[in-house]
Design a protein around this motif. Sequence first.
Motif, short mmCIF file in Angstrom:
data_model
loop_
_atom_site.label_atom_id
_atom_site.label_comp_id
_atom_site.label_asym_id
_atom_site.label_seq_id
_atom_site.Cartn_x
_atom_site.Cartn_y
_atom_site.Cartn_z
N ALA A 1 11.38 -26.76 51.62
CA ALA A 1 11.64 -25.54 52.40
C ALA A 1 10.51 -24.52 52.29
O ALA A 1 10.52 -23.53 53.01
N THR A 2 9.53 -24.75 51.41
CA THR A 2 8.46 -23.77 51.27
C THR A 2 7.11 -24.31 51.73
O THR A 2 6.35 -23.61 52.39
N LYS A 3 6.83 -25.57 51.40
CA LYS A 3 5.57 -26.18 51.85
C LYS A 3 5.79 -27.20 52.96
O LYS A 3 4.87 -27.55 53.69
N GLY A 4 7.00 -27.74 53.02
CA GLY A 4 7.30 -28.72 54.06
C GLY A 4 7.37 -28.03 55.41
O GLY A 4 7.72 -26.86 55.51
N PHE A 5 7.02 -28.77 56.47
CA PHE A 5 7.03 -28.16 57.81
C PHE A 5 7.30 -29.23 58.86
O PHE A 5 7.27 -30.43 58.58
N LEU A 6 7.59 -28.75 60.05
CA LEU A 6 7.79 -29.63 61.22
C LEU A 6 6.69 -29.37 62.24
O LEU A 6 6.32 -28.21 62.47
N LEU A 7 6.23 -30.43 62.89
CA LEU A 7 5.35 -30.25 64.05
C LEU A 7 6.17 -29.88 65.29
O LEU A 7 5.62 -29.43 66.28
N ASN A 8 7.49 -30.11 65.19
CA ASN A 8 8.36 -29.91 66.36
C ASN A 8 8.20 -28.52 66.99
O ASN A 8 8.37 -28.36 68.19
N ASN B 1 7.27 -36.75 59.39
CA ASN B 1 8.30 -35.98 60.09
C ASN B 1 9.54 -35.79 59.24
O ASN B 1 9.89 -36.64 58.42
N ALA B 2 10.21 -34.67 59.46
CA ALA B 2 11.55 -34.37 58.91
C ALA B 2 11.54 -34.28 57.39
O ALA B 2 12.59 -34.41 56.77
N ILE B 3 10.37 -34.04 56.80
CA ILE B 3 10.34 -33.74 55.37
C ILE B 3 10.70 -32.27 55.18
O ILE B 3 11.49 -31.91 54.30
N GLY B 4 10.10 -31.42 56.01
CA GLY B 4 10.39 -29.99 55.94
C GLY B 4 11.84 -29.72 56.26
O GLY B 4 12.40 -30.29 57.20
N LYS B 5 12.46 -28.87 55.47
CA LYS B 5 13.88 -28.51 55.69
C LYS B 5 13.99 -27.00 55.81
O LYS B 5 13.18 -26.26 55.24
N ARG B 6 15.04 -26.56 56.48
CA ARG B 6 15.27 -25.13 56.56
C ARG B 6 15.96 -24.66 55.28
O ARG B 6 16.83 -25.37 54.74
N LYS B 7 15.59 -23.47 54.81
CA LYS B 7 16.19 -22.96 53.57
C LYS B 7 17.70 -22.89 53.69
O LYS B 7 18.24 -22.50 54.72
N GLY B 8 18.36 -23.23 52.60
CA GLY B 8 19.82 -23.09 52.57
C GLY B 8 20.57 -24.31 53.07
O GLY B 8 21.79 -24.30 53.16
N THR B 9 19.83 -25.37 53.44
CA THR B 9 20.50 -26.57 53.96
C THR B 9 20.35 -27.74 53.00
O THR B 9 19.60 -27.67 52.03
N TRP B 10 21.07 -28.80 53.28
CA TRP B 10 20.95 -30.07 52.58
C TRP B 10 21.16 -29.95 51.06
O TRP B 10 20.68 -30.79 50.30
N GLY B 11 21.81 -28.90 50.61
CA GLY B 11 22.09 -28.74 49.18
C GLY B 11 20.84 -28.50 48.35
O GLY B 11 20.89 -28.66 47.13
N LEU B 12 19.73 -28.11 48.99
CA LEU B 12 18.48 -27.91 48.25
C LEU B 12 18.38 -26.46 47.77
O LEU B 12 18.92 -25.55 48.39
N ASP B 13 17.64 -26.27 46.67
CA ASP B 13 17.37 -24.91 46.21
C ASP B 13 16.53 -24.18 47.26
O ASP B 13 15.70 -24.81 47.92
N PRO B 14 16.68 -22.86 47.34
CA PRO B 14 15.90 -22.13 48.35
C PRO B 14 14.39 -22.26 48.14
O PRO B 14 13.63 -22.20 49.09
N ASP B 15 13.97 -22.48 46.91
CA ASP B 15 12.52 -22.61 46.68
C ASP B 15 12.08 -24.07 46.59
O ASP B 15 11.00 -24.38 46.09
N ALA B 16 12.89 -24.98 47.07
CA ALA B 16 12.52 -26.40 47.07
C ALA B 16 11.26 -26.60 47.91
O ALA B 16 11.07 -25.91 48.92
N PRO B 17 10.34 -27.49 47.49
CA PRO B 17 9.10 -27.66 48.27
C PRO B 17 9.36 -28.03 49.72
O PRO B 17 8.59 -27.67 50.60
#
Length: 919
Positions: free
Chosen positions: A854-861, A836-852
Amino acid sequence: MAQPQIDTSPKVSDEVRQTTCYMCACRCGINVHLKSGKVSYIEGNRAHPVNKGVLCAKGASGIRQVNAPSRLRAPLRRVGPRGSGAFEEISWEEALGIAVEWLGPLRETGPQKLAFFTGRDQSQSLTSFWAQNYGTPNYAAHGGFCSVNMAAGGIYTVGGAFWEFGQPDWERTKLFILFGVAEDHDSNPIKMGLGRLKERGARVIGVNPIRSGYNAVADEWFGVTPGADGLLILALIHCLLEAGKVDLDYLSRFTNAPLLVRSDEGAEKGLFLRDADGKALVMSGGALVPFDAPGVKPDLGATYEGHRTVFQHMAERYLSPDYAPEKIAERVGIEAARIRELAAELARVAFDEAIEIAQEWTDFRGDKHPTMIGRPVSFHAMRGISAHSNGFQTARALHLLQVVLGTVETPGGYRFKPPYPKPPEAHPAPHCKVTPGKPLDGPHLGYPRGPEHLCLDAQGNPARIDKAFSWENPLSAHGVMHMVIANAHAGDPYKIDTLFLYMANMAWNSSMNTSHVMEMLTDKDEAGEYVIPRIIYSDAYASEMVAYADLILPDTTYLERHDCISLLDRPISEPDAAGDSIRWPVVEPDRDVRGFQSVLIDLGARLGLPGFVSPEGAPLYKDYADYITNHQRRPGVGPLMGFRGADGEGVGRGAPNPDQLQRYIDNGAFYQAHVPEGADFYKPWNKAYQDWAVKIGLYDAPQPYLFSIYSEPMRKFQLAAEGFGERQPPEVARARLKIAMDPLPIWYAPFGDDASDYPVHALTQRPMAMYHSWGNQNAWLRQIHGYNPLYVPTKIWTENGFAEGDWARVTSPNGEIVVPVAHMAALNEHTVWTWNAIGKRKGTWGLDPDAPEATKGFLLNHLISELLPEKGDGMRWSNSDPVTGQAAWFDLRVKIEKAEAPAEAQPVFPALNLKGVQV
Ligand code: SF4
């Protein structure tokens, strides 16, 4: 040739400061090395009672937390639409001025219109004190969506719970069984404990649908089907009763097994038979006597005028063939023979390998015992059993298993940590009476003893925005945080004005039905105003939730602040010692941020809240450090127990000491008060322990009690559902209350099973390397879990023809996701799962937009609804346990099929633009 000289221990720092880790909730002691004023290295503190020098990957990676690029740098006011990320930086004066402008008039007119909820913070004794003095009934921390079933199931049954409120007797236990424990919880303490067990050759068994973490190093694994743990536990009790392998002496002396249950029809049927003083009665030597009278030897098998003992009711229920292993094996997913073997193993270790300590002790009846008898079987449990709609009863069942084996608070078994044990009667009842301009009439949260303690208005409707302590979930001891936004949006039971959240990522991984929550946070009414008018949020980092708030109060990181890990809250006690600790600013913030607790104290003073200002209206505290030192909850009892009084020698009780924090710093940031010899076991009944607890201020008077195999408070709710008593539930709630509030532990199918077209169970858990959702912005920890595949068991993998690198479409009644899959053999064959909570929304947490992330990570929520499907009864019940309101995350059922690999994990949400608010 000369060998190169390598310095294997280079000097890494010019100063070491000792504080407390906060990379998870274990609160290990750490030595923070500083070089030129910056954190250069973190190591474990060998003198600290929690970790004894052990440091995990998270703890060591704290350096990357204090330097994270996503740190917020100043207070923010929203200047674009919610979700746009358009903010302007403002001064603290402006920020606090806005908060006071919003909250001040609200307090005078309708304080219930403030909903104040906090996440995984550890300052609930302060935040609840603030909310109580503000006067809103709408306060809780995150326990409702975390593990309230564990806490409440434990308190109502044995007066303490698993998790940090107790631990196995690591030195003596010979058989240790974990139920539903993921590796993020109780991290270093369990790892160290498991190490000690392995050294001694003790056996470890893991019961969990997923064999990872602790379950992977267990000697044996039971891959139970999700939601069926309770049935497995009751089958074990069936086998033990059938074989006569229960501790009759323990049951008779220390539990309510010998209490007589009234059989006469009417409003008191099923309650305990009591004398004129209200004392519950037992039969002893053929006489009817109060249970606690000196010399009483309670008779488990007696009857009195048709009233039978709890023990007889219990035996009748669990000896039923309905609980025979052969009857339940298929539903549980474990063969009957293995269940019987496990029961036999429990009995063998508990009774054939019993231990005895030559230590005299005296119980609450005045009976002297020459020795302490131990049953060296211990258990630990966590969210895997609790995050289901039957989780409260499952937690109760597990405690019942412990109790019939006589293994709670005995050598080799499960031991409470002070201030526990504490039965429901030693906790407050919940309060909800609102008087504009005044404090609430008492603490918000507590343990109801009957319908009279529900939080209802004059019409019988829920008094709280989350509907905690209502007929929908009467024993919601930690509130129902996952329903706050949905209820506030629906104006059900009423509308609110301001939502005030701290450290709770409700716009992403902490909410069910995440995309719907984002819509609710941005939804506007006919007048073009936001349906939830104002949102204040405090966080240290640019999380998803930041984008949806109107006013941001930026928090510090854990190395830049004062914190208090208090006996009033969630301390660091051990079974042999009460303990508490602090954090203090080992480095100063390099940006315009403030510790949230200091901000709350400042806000309290600006709002003139009682408890935060003098009678003349002057602020009582400069900041949180000042509050920790000088606040007194009761005369002489404050947030910290150590170094109290003018001479700093007071323990637990004593006047505030201005040097207290420095004394803690000098002592490694913690303090311990050791349980005296002879008081260390049998705590609920041991006179020596009870007297010590009073002496150090844990209790104001001794409070011995019996373990509740049979819960009289629950029976009172059941009686109400049967039509007895003044406070009556609505018709629509009666049937489920009658089942869910059964006073003896039961099992019923989780409500998620209603989704019969969705055959696969879907779970999430946090990994060992991450605890808070902030783990995935940590440059070191991201290298361990950069994205999260959906793990699929062999049967489903083969049926679908999956191969490495494939993706799957996963569908629930609530939605659809398309995600990468991975094969995992050590997994219940009807279950898929992910971190859980590995997936992040693009543009958050100081991560690059193409960070894994935000691209492969996901939420079951996205697949989980906060509401159960319509049942045709006119209600939309929340997706929660009907007893406590615990979010039933693990009831999720899905379908899975192979899918074309998309460019990115689906669904994809537009990027949030938070770049401008970070350092
Ligand atoms: S177990 Fe938790 S508290 Fe201890 S070092 Fe690791 S992250 Fe820190």
